[in-house]
Write a protein that holds these residues in place. Structure first.
Motif, PDB file in Angstrom:
ATOM      1  N   MET A   1      34.451 -15.725  27.927  1.00  0.00           N
ATOM      2  CA  MET A   1      33.858 -17.058  27.994  1.00  0.00           C
ATOM      3  C   MET A   1      32.367 -16.903  28.288  1.00  0.00           C
ATOM      4  N   ASP A   2      31.572 -17.613  27.543  1.00  0.00           N
ATOM      5  CA  ASP A   2      30.114 -17.558  27.663  1.00  0.00           C
ATOM      6  C   ASP A   2      29.649 -18.775  28.464  1.00  0.00           C
ATOM      7  N   SER A   3      29.276 -18.558  29.740  1.00  0.00           N
ATOM      8  CA  SER A   3      28.925 -19.690  30.605  1.00  0.00           C
ATOM      9  C   SER A   3      27.644 -20.393  30.158  1.00  0.00           C
ATOM     10  N   GLU A   4      26.692 -19.651  29.602  1.00  0.00           N
ATOM     11  CA  GLU A   4      25.473 -20.299  29.102  1.00  0.00           C
ATOM     12  C   GLU A   4      25.796 -21.212  27.921  1.00  0.00           C
ATOM     13  N   ARG A   5      26.658 -20.740  27.036  1.00  0.00           N
ATOM     14  CA  ARG A   5      27.073 -21.564  25.889  1.00  0.00           C
ATOM     15  C   ARG A   5      27.808 -22.811  26.377  1.00  0.00           C
ATOM     16  N   LEU A   6      28.662 -22.635  27.378  1.00  0.00           N
ATOM     17  CA  LEU A   6      29.374 -23.786  27.934  1.00  0.00           C
ATOM     18  C   LEU A   6      28.400 -24.809  28.511  1.00  0.00           C
ATOM     19  N   ASP A   7      27.418 -24.340  29.262  1.00  0.00           N
ATOM     20  CA  ASP A   7      26.426 -25.255  29.836  1.00  0.00           C
ATOM     21  C   ASP A   7      25.727 -26.056  28.735  1.00  0.00           C
ATOM     22  N   LEU A   8      25.349 -25.374  27.671  1.00  0.00           N
ATOM     23  CA  LEU A   8      24.690 -26.039  26.549  1.00  0.00           C
ATOM     24  C   LEU A   8      25.615 -27.057  25.885  1.00  0.00           C
ATOM     25  N   LEU A   9      26.872 -26.676  25.686  1.00  0.00           N
ATOM     26  CA  LEU A   9      27.827 -27.595  25.067  1.00  0.00           C
ATOM     27  C   LEU A   9      28.040 -28.839  25.931  1.00  0.00           C
ATOM     28  N   PHE A  10      28.124 -28.651  27.250  1.00  0.00           N
ATOM     29  CA  PHE A  10      28.292 -29.810  28.131  1.00  0.00           C
ATOM     30  C   PHE A  10      27.069 -30.725  28.085  1.00  0.00           C
ATOM     31  N   GLU A  11      25.891 -30.138  28.003  1.00  0.00           N
ATOM     32  CA  GLU A  11      24.680 -30.954  27.853  1.00  0.00           C
ATOM     33  C   GLU A  11      24.726 -31.743  26.552  1.00  0.00           C
ATOM     34  N   GLN A  12      25.117 -31.083  25.465  1.00  0.00           N
ATOM     35  CA  GLN A  12      25.209 -31.753  24.164  1.00  0.00           C
ATOM     36  C   GLN A  12      26.255 -32.864  24.196  1.00  0.00           C
ATOM     37  N   LEU A  13      27.342 -32.637  24.910  1.00  0.00           N
ATOM     38  CA  LEU A  13      28.420 -33.617  24.984  1.00  0.00           C
ATOM     39  C   LEU A  13      27.937 -34.926  25.606  1.00  0.00           C
ATOM     40  N   LEU A  14      27.058 -34.820  26.592  1.00  0.00           N
ATOM     41  CA  LEU A  14      26.541 -36.027  27.245  1.00  0.00           C
ATOM     42  C   LEU A  14      25.718 -36.895  26.298  1.00  0.00           C
ATOM     43  N   GLU A  15      25.075 -36.268  25.318  1.00  0.00           N
ATOM     44  CA  GLU A  15      24.201 -36.982  24.387  1.00  0.00           C
ATOM     45  C   GLU A  15      24.880 -37.288  23.054  1.00  0.00           C
ATOM     46  N   ALA A  16      26.086 -36.778  22.856  1.00  0.00           N
ATOM     47  CA  ALA A  16      26.738 -36.810  21.542  1.00  0.00           C
ATOM     48  C   ALA A  16      27.192 -38.214  21.138  1.00  0.00           C
ATOM     49  N   GLU A  17      27.105 -38.444  19.846  1.00  0.00           N
ATOM     50  CA  GLU A  17      27.720 -39.636  19.254  1.00  0.00           C
ATOM     51  C   GLU A  17      29.237 -39.399  19.264  1.00  0.00           C
ATOM     52  N   PRO A  18      30.033 -40.481  19.232  1.00  0.00           N
ATOM     53  CA  PRO A  18      31.485 -40.304  19.313  1.00  0.00           C
ATOM     54  C   PRO A  18      32.066 -39.324  18.281  1.00  0.00           C
ATOM     55  N   ASP A  19      31.597 -39.360  17.045  1.00  0.00           N
ATOM     56  CA  ASP A  19      32.152 -38.469  16.026  1.00  0.00           C
ATOM     57  C   ASP A  19      31.783 -37.010  16.297  1.00  0.00           C
ATOM     58  N   GLU A  20      30.634 -36.795  16.912  1.00  0.00           N
ATOM     59  CA  GLU A  20      30.173 -35.456  17.270  1.00  0.00           C
ATOM     60  C   GLU A  20      30.895 -34.943  18.519  1.00  0.00           C
ATOM     61  N   ALA A  21      31.253 -35.845  19.407  1.00  0.00           N
ATOM     62  CA  ALA A  21      31.842 -35.472  20.693  1.00  0.00           C
ATOM     63  C   ALA A  21      33.142 -34.703  20.515  1.00  0.00           C
ATOM     64  N   ASP A  22      33.987 -35.115  19.566  1.00  0.00           N
ATOM     65  CA  ASP A  22      35.252 -34.411  19.346  1.00  0.00           C
ATOM     66  C   ASP A  22      35.012 -32.957  18.979  1.00  0.00           C
ATOM     67  N   ARG A  23      34.052 -32.715  18.124  1.00  0.00           N
ATOM     68  CA  ARG A  23      33.725 -31.351  17.696  1.00  0.00           C
ATOM     69  C   ARG A  23      33.245 -30.530  18.891  1.00  0.00           C
ATOM     70  N   ILE A  24      32.383 -31.124  19.716  1.00  0.00           N
ATOM     71  CA  ILE A  24      31.843 -30.403  20.876  1.00  0.00           C
ATOM     72  C   ILE A  24      32.948 -30.134  21.893  1.00  0.00           C
ATOM     73  N   GLU A  25      33.817 -31.128  22.123  1.00  0.00           N
ATOM     74  CA  GLU A  25      34.943 -30.909  23.032  1.00  0.00           C
ATOM     75  C   GLU A  25      35.795 -29.744  22.535  1.00  0.00           C
ATOM     76  N   GLY A  26      36.021 -29.687  21.237  1.00  0.00           N
ATOM     77  CA  GLY A  26      36.790 -28.589  20.654  1.00  0.00           C
ATOM     78  C   GLY A  26      36.132 -27.245  20.893  1.00  0.00           C
ATOM     79  N   GLN A  27      34.802 -27.198  20.786  1.00  0.00           N
ATOM     80  CA  GLN A  27      34.079 -25.951  21.029  1.00  0.00           C
ATOM     81  C   GLN A  27      34.190 -25.537  22.499  1.00  0.00           C
ATOM     82  N   ILE A  28      34.138 -26.516  23.393  1.00  0.00           N
ATOM     83  CA  ILE A  28      34.292 -26.228  24.820  1.00  0.00           C
ATOM     84  C   ILE A  28      35.685 -25.653  25.080  1.00  0.00           C
TER      85      ILE A  28
END
Length: 160
Positions: A1-28
């Motif tokens: 597990m890459d903690s830096e990547r996770l931090d970035l994904l969580f940041e992106q999730l906060l700003e994500a549009e609903p359709d993008e959020a599912d993809r980011i959640e999947g990556q997390i």
């Protein structure tokens, strides 16, 4: 597990549009599923396969072996919590979800599990509080918003 990547994904999730959020959640979730060991990944897959086969008692055995050998791998506890929940063993499920959150405090899946169990054992106010924490992590998830709305309506008129 890459903690830096996770931090970035969580940041992106906060700003994500609903359709993008599912993809980011999947990556997390994909990141969380990386144990770093082929043997541990095999135990994890066996546990997941047992859950899909409808044999949570077998899944508990696989996930228990996983947490025994990889106690810092949160997904082992998360999988076992799901199996315990299927077996209606809510105390052990909550204990494992608590350990997931010790290892990964942003684990919205484990928080969701805690919220569901709290409601099932008659603690809707506590469940609502946990759902609100989930919403802080995944603010555009319509299912989370629906759970919050439903519980708020249910608790309307009661002290929250």
């Amino acid at each position: 597990m890459d903690s830096e990547r996770l931090d970035l994904l969580f940041e992106q999730l906060l700003e994500a549009e609903p359709d993008e959020a599912d993809r980011i959640e999947g990556q997390i979730i994909t990141e969380w599923g990386k144990s770093g060991s082929a043997a541990m990944d095999l135990l994890f897959r066996r546990g997941e396969d047992a859950m899909e086969a409808g044999t949570p008692d077998v899944a508990v055995q696989h996930f228990t072996a996983l947490v025994d050998h990889a106690p810092d791998f949160a997904e082992g506890y998360n999988g076992r919590a799901s199996a315990y929940y299927q077996l209606e063993l809510y105390g052990p499920a909550i204990d494992d979800l608590r350990q997931v959150l010790v290892l990964e405090p942003r684990h919205f899946g484990a928080m969701t599990g805690v919220a569901v169990v709290l409601e099932e054992i008659g603690r809707p106010e506590d469940s609502l509080e946990v759902w609100r924490r989930v919403e802080m992590l995944v603010p555009t998830d319509p299912e989370v918003a629906a759970m919050i709305d439903r519980l708020e309506i249910q608790l309307q008129g009661k002290t929250i």
